[in-house]
Design a protein around this motif. Structure first.
Motif, PDB file in Angstrom:
ATOM      1  N   LEU A   1     -20.767   4.852   3.501  1.00  0.00           N
ATOM      2  CA  LEU A   1     -20.699   4.189   2.198  1.00  0.00           C
ATOM      3  C   LEU A   1     -19.937   2.874   2.286  1.00  0.00           C
ATOM      4  CD1 LEU A   1     -19.946   7.028  -0.386  1.00  0.00           C
ATOM      5  CD2 LEU A   1     -21.990   5.622  -0.241  1.00  0.00           C
ATOM      6  N   PHE A   2     -18.964   2.825   3.175  1.00  0.00           N
ATOM      7  CA  PHE A   2     -18.136   1.629   3.312  1.00  0.00           C
ATOM      8  C   PHE A   2     -18.883   0.500   4.008  1.00  0.00           C
ATOM      9  CE2 PHE A   2     -15.297   5.218   2.858  1.00  0.00           C
ATOM     10  CZ  PHE A   2     -14.469   4.787   1.833  1.00  0.00           C
ATOM     11  N   ASP A   3     -19.999   0.815   4.693  1.00  0.00           N
ATOM     12  CA  ASP A   3     -20.827  -0.232   5.285  1.00  0.00           C
ATOM     13  C   ASP A   3     -21.561  -1.018   4.206  1.00  0.00           C
ATOM     14  OD1 ASP A   3     -20.052   0.673   7.779  1.00  0.00           O
ATOM     15  OD2 ASP A   3     -21.872   1.874   8.089  1.00  0.00           O
ATOM     16  N   GLU A   4     -21.883  -0.354   3.100  1.00  0.00           N
ATOM     17  CA  GLU A   4     -22.690  -0.963   2.042  1.00  0.00           C
ATOM     18  C   GLU A   4     -21.893  -1.362   0.806  1.00  0.00           C
ATOM     19  OE1 GLU A   4     -25.927   1.635   1.106  1.00  0.00           O
ATOM     20  OE2 GLU A   4     -26.201   2.185   3.212  1.00  0.00           O
ATOM     21  N   HIS A   5     -20.700  -0.796   0.634  1.00  0.00           N
ATOM     22  CA  HIS A   5     -19.938  -1.033  -0.596  1.00  0.00           C
ATOM     23  C   HIS A   5     -18.520  -1.471  -0.256  1.00  0.00           C
ATOM     24  CE1 HIS A   5     -23.230   0.790  -2.791  1.00  0.00           C
ATOM     25  NE2 HIS A   5     -23.225   1.748  -1.876  1.00  0.00           N
ATOM     26  N   ASP A   6     -18.074  -2.496  -0.978  1.00  0.00           N
ATOM     27  CA  ASP A   6     -16.739  -3.053  -0.741  1.00  0.00           C
ATOM     28  C   ASP A   6     -15.635  -2.059  -1.072  1.00  0.00           C
ATOM     29  OD1 ASP A   6     -14.820  -5.113  -0.181  1.00  0.00           O
ATOM     30  OD2 ASP A   6     -14.584  -5.373  -2.352  1.00  0.00           O
ATOM     31  N   ARG A   7     -15.801  -1.335  -2.172  1.00  0.00           N
ATOM     32  CA  ARG A   7     -14.804  -0.370  -2.624  1.00  0.00           C
ATOM     33  C   ARG A   7     -15.481   0.944  -2.982  1.00  0.00           C
ATOM     34  NH1 ARG A   7     -12.745  -5.201  -3.981  1.00  0.00           N
ATOM     35  NH2 ARG A   7     -10.500  -5.473  -3.910  1.00  0.00           N
ATOM     36  N   VAL A   8     -14.790   2.029  -2.659  1.00  0.00           N
ATOM     37  CA  VAL A   8     -15.255   3.367  -3.033  1.00  0.00           C
ATOM     38  C   VAL A   8     -14.084   4.035  -3.755  1.00  0.00           C
ATOM     39  CG1 VAL A   8     -16.048   5.603  -2.188  1.00  0.00           C
ATOM     40  CG2 VAL A   8     -16.842   3.510  -1.073  1.00  0.00           C
ATOM     41  N   TYR A   9     -14.397   4.657  -4.884  1.00  0.00           N
ATOM     42  CA  TYR A   9     -13.383   5.343  -5.690  1.00  0.00           C
ATOM     43  C   TYR A   9     -13.568   6.848  -5.500  1.00  0.00           C
ATOM     44  CZ  TYR A   9     -12.989   0.764  -7.811  1.00  0.00           C
ATOM     45  OH  TYR A   9     -12.815  -0.585  -8.014  1.00  0.00           O
ATOM     46  N   ILE A  10     -12.527   7.493  -4.983  1.00  0.00           N
ATOM     47  CA  ILE A  10     -12.590   8.923  -4.691  1.00  0.00           C
ATOM     48  C   ILE A  10     -11.609   9.642  -5.611  1.00  0.00           C
ATOM     49  CG2 ILE A  10     -12.297  10.694  -2.923  1.00  0.00           C
ATOM     50  CD1 ILE A  10     -12.806   8.467  -0.825  1.00  0.00           C
ATOM     51  N   GLY A  11     -12.132  10.579  -6.401  1.00  0.00           N
ATOM     52  CA  GLY A  11     -11.295  11.326  -7.336  1.00  0.00           C
ATOM     53  C   GLY A  11     -10.828  12.641  -6.742  1.00  0.00           C
ATOM     54  N   LYS A  12      -9.612  13.009  -7.046  1.00  0.00           N
ATOM     55  CA  LYS A  12      -9.042  14.289  -6.622  1.00  0.00           C
ATOM     56  C   LYS A  12      -8.408  14.921  -7.846  1.00  0.00           C
ATOM     57  CE  LYS A  12      -6.451  16.355  -2.874  1.00  0.00           C
ATOM     58  NZ  LYS A  12      -7.566  17.156  -2.449  1.00  0.00           N
ATOM     59  N   LYS A  13      -8.940  16.052  -8.245  1.00  0.00           N
ATOM     60  CA  LYS A  13      -8.450  16.726  -9.441  1.00  0.00           C
ATOM     61  C   LYS A  13      -7.206  17.542  -9.086  1.00  0.00           C
ATOM     62  CE  LYS A  13     -12.760  16.467 -11.863  1.00  0.00           C
ATOM     63  NZ  LYS A  13     -12.933  15.139 -11.457  1.00  0.00           N
ATOM     64  N   LEU A  14      -6.162  17.378  -9.914  1.00  0.00           N
ATOM     65  CA  LEU A  14      -4.892  18.072  -9.712  1.00  0.00           C
ATOM     66  C   LEU A  14      -4.520  18.831 -10.973  1.00  0.00           C
ATOM     67  CD1 LEU A  14      -2.792  15.194  -8.100  1.00  0.00           C
ATOM     68  CD2 LEU A  14      -4.030  17.009  -6.910  1.00  0.00           C
ATOM     69  N   LYS A  15      -3.771  19.905 -10.774  1.00  0.00           N
ATOM     70  CA  LYS A  15      -3.238  20.679 -11.890  1.00  0.00           C
ATOM     71  C   LYS A  15      -1.724  20.758 -11.731  1.00  0.00           C
ATOM     72  CE  LYS A  15      -3.112  25.289 -13.889  1.00  0.00           C
ATOM     73  NZ  LYS A  15      -3.491  26.682 -13.707  1.00  0.00           N
ATOM     74  N   TRP A  16      -1.012  20.549 -12.833  1.00  0.00           N
ATOM     75  CA  TRP A  16       0.437  20.736 -12.874  1.00  0.00           C
ATOM     76  C   TRP A  16       0.696  22.137 -13.420  1.00  0.00           C
ATOM     77  CZ3 TRP A  16       4.746  19.266 -10.889  1.00  0.00           C
ATOM     78  CH2 TRP A  16       5.949  19.643 -11.477  1.00  0.00           C
TER      79      TRP A  16
END
Length: 174
Positions: free
Chosen positions: A45-60
């Motif tokens: 994905l980084f070959d084709e896109h300047d930025r990638v947004y990766i979400g990580k769900k957390l619980k408190w």
């Protein structure tokens, strides 16, 4: 005699009440962050896109919601990933809408999600579930991914704490 009996009864009630409060306070959990998802991105994905947004769900897990002061990415060598790293740049945000898994295409819908991200610096949790977003910019296509954990610095009831969580399946290799 009645006055002594009332005094004894009053003191007993106060002592029992205080003991009950201390038991509840001792058993209440300060809490911790628990990873609820393991989203990741394929490295191509980084070959084709300047930025990638990766979400990580957390619980408190605690009763009181902490204020997050900072997030640091830790390499497999135990070093903090510096902001001026020559191979990879990672910024962290909160997605209060909890819609981010992996975003790499710039549609109008994705732009609205990205524009709504909040800074992680001194972020007061508003709910026990949040989506932590890593904005990843790969600066060197030959970068050997060595990211292992991230550390959350937070404040709860005047006490500063730190907790590390694993970056499982963060970036998949070819």
């Amino acid at each position: 005699m009645k006055k002594l009996h009332r005094l004894f009864l009053g003191l007993s009630i106060i002592i029992i009440g205080l003991a009950g409060y201390l038991v509840v306070e001792a058993n209440s959990s300060d809490g911790e962050f628990v990873s609820m998802s393991h989203a990741g991105a394929q490295d191509e994905l980084f070959d084709e896109h300047d930025r990638v947004y990766i979400g990580k769900k957390l619980k408190w897990t605690g009763d009181e919601l902490p204020e997050i002061n900072d997030i640091r990415i830790i390499t497999d060598q135990g070093q903090v990933l510096s902001a001026d790293h020559s191979d990879i740049n990672i910024q962290t945000y909160v997605d209060e809408t909890n819609q981010t898994n992996v975003i790499y295409k710039y549609s109008e819908e994705n732009r609205q999600i990205i524009d709504s991200y909040k800074s992680m610096q001194n972020y007061q949790l508003k709910a026990p579930y949040i989506t932590l977003v890593f904005e990843v910019q790969l600066l060197n296509s030959k970068y050997q991914y060595d990211l292992e954990t991230f550390e959350i610095d937070y404040e709860l009831e005047g006490q500063t704490e730190a907790q590390q969580l694993v970056l499982e399946n963060f970036i998949f290799h070819r």
